[in-house]
Write a protein that holds these residues in place. Sequence first.
Motif, mmCIF file in Angstrom:
data_model
loop_
_atom_site.group_PDB
_atom_site.id
_atom_site.type_symbol
_atom_site.label_atom_id
_atom_site.label_comp_id
_atom_site.label_asym_id
_atom_site.label_seq_id
_atom_site.Cartn_x
_atom_site.Cartn_y
_atom_site.Cartn_z
ATOM 1 N N LEU A 175 0.776 -1.167 -0.069
ATOM 2 C CA LEU A 175 0.018 0.150 -0.063
ATOM 3 C C LEU A 175 0.771 1.415 -0.104
ATOM 4 O O LEU A 175 0.815 2.131 -0.758
ATOM 5 C CB LEU A 175 -0.773 0.059 1.202
ATOM 6 N N ALA A 176 1.941 1.247 0.858
ATOM 7 C CA ALA A 176 2.956 2.229 0.835
ATOM 8 C C ALA A 176 3.445 2.505 -0.289
ATOM 9 O O ALA A 176 3.698 3.862 -0.596
ATOM 10 C CB ALA A 176 3.874 2.426 2.046
ATOM 11 N N THR B 237 -6.692 -8.665 3.644
ATOM 12 C CA THR B 237 -7.664 -9.157 4.391
ATOM 13 C C THR B 237 -8.663 -8.296 5.210
ATOM 14 O O THR B 237 -9.945 -8.520 5.138
ATOM 15 C CB THR B 237 -6.936 -10.093 5.484
ATOM 16 N N ALA B 238 -8.087 -7.088 5.789
ATOM 17 C CA ALA B 238 -8.799 -6.054 6.289
ATOM 18 C C ALA B 238 -9.955 -5.359 5.309
ATOM 19 O O ALA B 238 -11.053 -5.354 5.753
ATOM 20 C CB ALA B 238 -8.121 -5.254 6.878
ATOM 21 N N PHE B 239 -9.240 -5.479 4.203
ATOM 22 C CA PHE B 239 -10.238 -4.824 3.029
ATOM 23 C C PHE B 239 -11.418 -5.571 2.907
ATOM 24 O O PHE B 239 -12.574 -5.208 2.667
ATOM 25 C CB PHE B 239 -9.295 -4.735 1.803
ATOM 26 N N THR B 240 -11.052 -6.992 2.744
ATOM 27 C CA THR B 240 -12.226 -7.995 2.373
ATOM 28 C C THR B 240 -13.154 -8.055 3.449
ATOM 29 O O THR B 240 -14.416 -8.037 3.287
ATOM 30 C CB THR B 240 -11.608 -9.344 1.966
ATOM 31 N N LEU C 111 -4.003 0.157 10.797
ATOM 32 C CA LEU C 111 -3.491 1.376 9.885
ATOM 33 C C LEU C 111 -3.467 1.164 8.263
ATOM 34 O O LEU C 111 -3.952 2.286 7.678
ATOM 35 C CB LEU C 111 -1.934 1.126 10.503
ATOM 36 N N PRO C 112 -3.373 -0.029 7.813
ATOM 37 C CA PRO C 112 -3.309 -0.022 6.331
ATOM 38 C C PRO C 112 -4.809 0.590 5.804
ATOM 39 O O PRO C 112 -5.061 1.297 4.898
ATOM 40 C CB PRO C 112 -3.030 -1.300 5.639
ATOM 41 N N MET C 113 -5.971 0.238 6.557
ATOM 42 C CA MET C 113 -7.137 0.666 6.171
ATOM 43 C C MET C 113 -7.418 2.024 6.440
ATOM 44 O O MET C 113 -8.030 2.906 5.612
ATOM 45 C CB MET C 113 -8.253 -0.100 7.091
ATOM 46 N N THR D 247 -8.358 4.863 3.682
ATOM 47 C CA THR D 247 -9.600 5.723 3.525
ATOM 48 C C THR D 247 -9.023 7.236 3.646
ATOM 49 O O THR D 247 -9.708 8.091 3.006
ATOM 50 C CB THR D 247 -10.325 5.478 4.658
ATOM 51 N N GLU D 248 -7.839 7.546 3.998
ATOM 52 C CA GLU D 248 -7.422 8.932 4.212
ATOM 53 C C GLU D 248 -7.211 9.256 2.720
ATOM 54 O O GLU D 248 -7.453 10.430 2.341
ATOM 55 C CB GLU D 248 -6.149 8.982 4.927
ATOM 56 N N PHE D 249 -6.536 8.349 1.977
ATOM 57 C CA PHE D 249 -6.059 8.672 0.556
ATOM 58 C C PHE D 249 -7.254 8.933 -0.408
ATOM 59 O O PHE D 249 -7.418 9.863 -1.090
ATOM 60 C CB PHE D 249 -5.113 7.518 0.294
#
Lengths: 263, 267
Positions: free
Chosen positions: A110-111, B209-212, B220-222, B226-228
């Motif tokens: 992602l980064a 995984t978190a996305f699904t 953090l990745p989610m 969403t911020e982006f």
Amino acid sequence: MRRAPTWWLQLAVTLLTAAFLIVPAIQSILAGLTVNYFQGLSSGLTLKWIGRVWDLYSDSIFLSLWLAVTCLAVTLVIGVPAAYALARNPGRLSRMLEEFISLPLAVPGLALALALLQLYGTMSGFRTSWTFILAGHVLYTLPFMVRSVLAVLMAMDFRSLEESAATLGASAPTRFRTIIVPSALPGILAGSLTVVTLSIGEFNLTWMLHTPYLKTLPVGLADSYASMRLEVASAYTLVFFVMIVPLLMAMQWATARAQRIAR
Amino acid sequence: MSSRTFVACCLLPLAAFTLAFLALPLVRLVQASSESETGWHIYLQILQTPRYLETLLNTVLVSLAVSLAALAISTIAGVFLARNRFPGRGLLLSILTLPLAFPGVVVGFMIILLGGRQGLFNQLLPGHVVFAYSLTGLFLGYLYFSIPRVLLTVMAAVEKLNPSLEEAARTLGASPLRIVLDVILPGLAPSLVAAGAIAFATAMGAFGTAFTLATNIDVLPMVIYTEFTLSANIAMASALSVLLGLVTWLLLLAARSFTGTTVAAGG
């Protein structure tokens, strides 16, 4: 022989873990082939859902295959010569370079995708073409190719082979073609299978880099999980398994073989 | 062409690609994180905003729990599989390493099949046993892709253990538990630390995984995603990405100084 109770406990943990991993995969295979998953297998078996997946998502399957093949070609062209150059000059600088190109293994996809988007997002011709996704896939898979070839080269005495060839008048490119590449083949094979397997399954980078007209297989999977009925999502996952499982097995075999040779 | 020139030419494509698609984009990412009105203070802002702090804490806690659970399970199974030969062992091993090639989205779907609304548990047990979209689902999903990676590291380490040490301990009358605690675990320790660090870093960066599972738990990745995409808060998304990338990279660097292996990040 009587087994200790701890032996049975270990067996139970191992079997439970295997069940945790395999049961949902079996469920997904069954669901992709049953008429109505909610009613169960008694509703009958069908290939209807596979057909539906083909109608809806065959583009994404072909795009993923195309990306995997081109990604392999690019990583071969970049990675094999680079591994040779790194093996020829083993030193601090080479190690730092190897460390740097391995960053995509450590930094989340992602980064990396955000970084690529912000540098190239405004070049709309590149941004919307499949080569943008390809750049991401090469970025992620290249370290595997380089390391795999490098490991095999470092384990053998390619220098003395090269020296003998040089005394006989072989030029540097000829030596690379006739000595280095053939000797590094086990590493190249293992690296290639890894690159193809990872490229077909890549999601974290691709999700950010893709456009609505360019969906790869995993992107299509995410789409079907969110919007399709369970049977279609399962049938699509089944198609993915059929592609990825043989690749994974070939990759594990080739990697073990390359490691045996490199030892 | 001289040898030196040829070797330099061999490195050229790699140098060009790495500069264009790794070095420059990363520089741009760091630069972009400072381009809001807060400037470089954005990193301070992360630590002062409760929502981001809570996200960081959530991510670290889930990743830590997953790493410990994966270590415990994989050590038991790994030692067992490395030490015993029985019919079906090969099949078990294949099953346990199968998820290595699954993208995070597929892992998420596996958890939905187990614990979703139409999932196995909800069908078998009366009442509503739906855990896929909760913290439990996230934990199980991360565990799903962590187990194979840790297991392979543990098994490789067990093969390198010296069996005569255990033999000696047994002859001296040590109980099986004592042998595990005093001989096997200390021998495996460096690999376990490394495998744990790999599992932790992978879980920290796991997005698919978190996305699904589309959980209501902020990891953090989610939040970066969403911020982006939704808030178009590019600077914050970049700053959080830089932070996440630094943490995972440093962890894996430390892990490698223990054993010298890394397994592909994913999930």
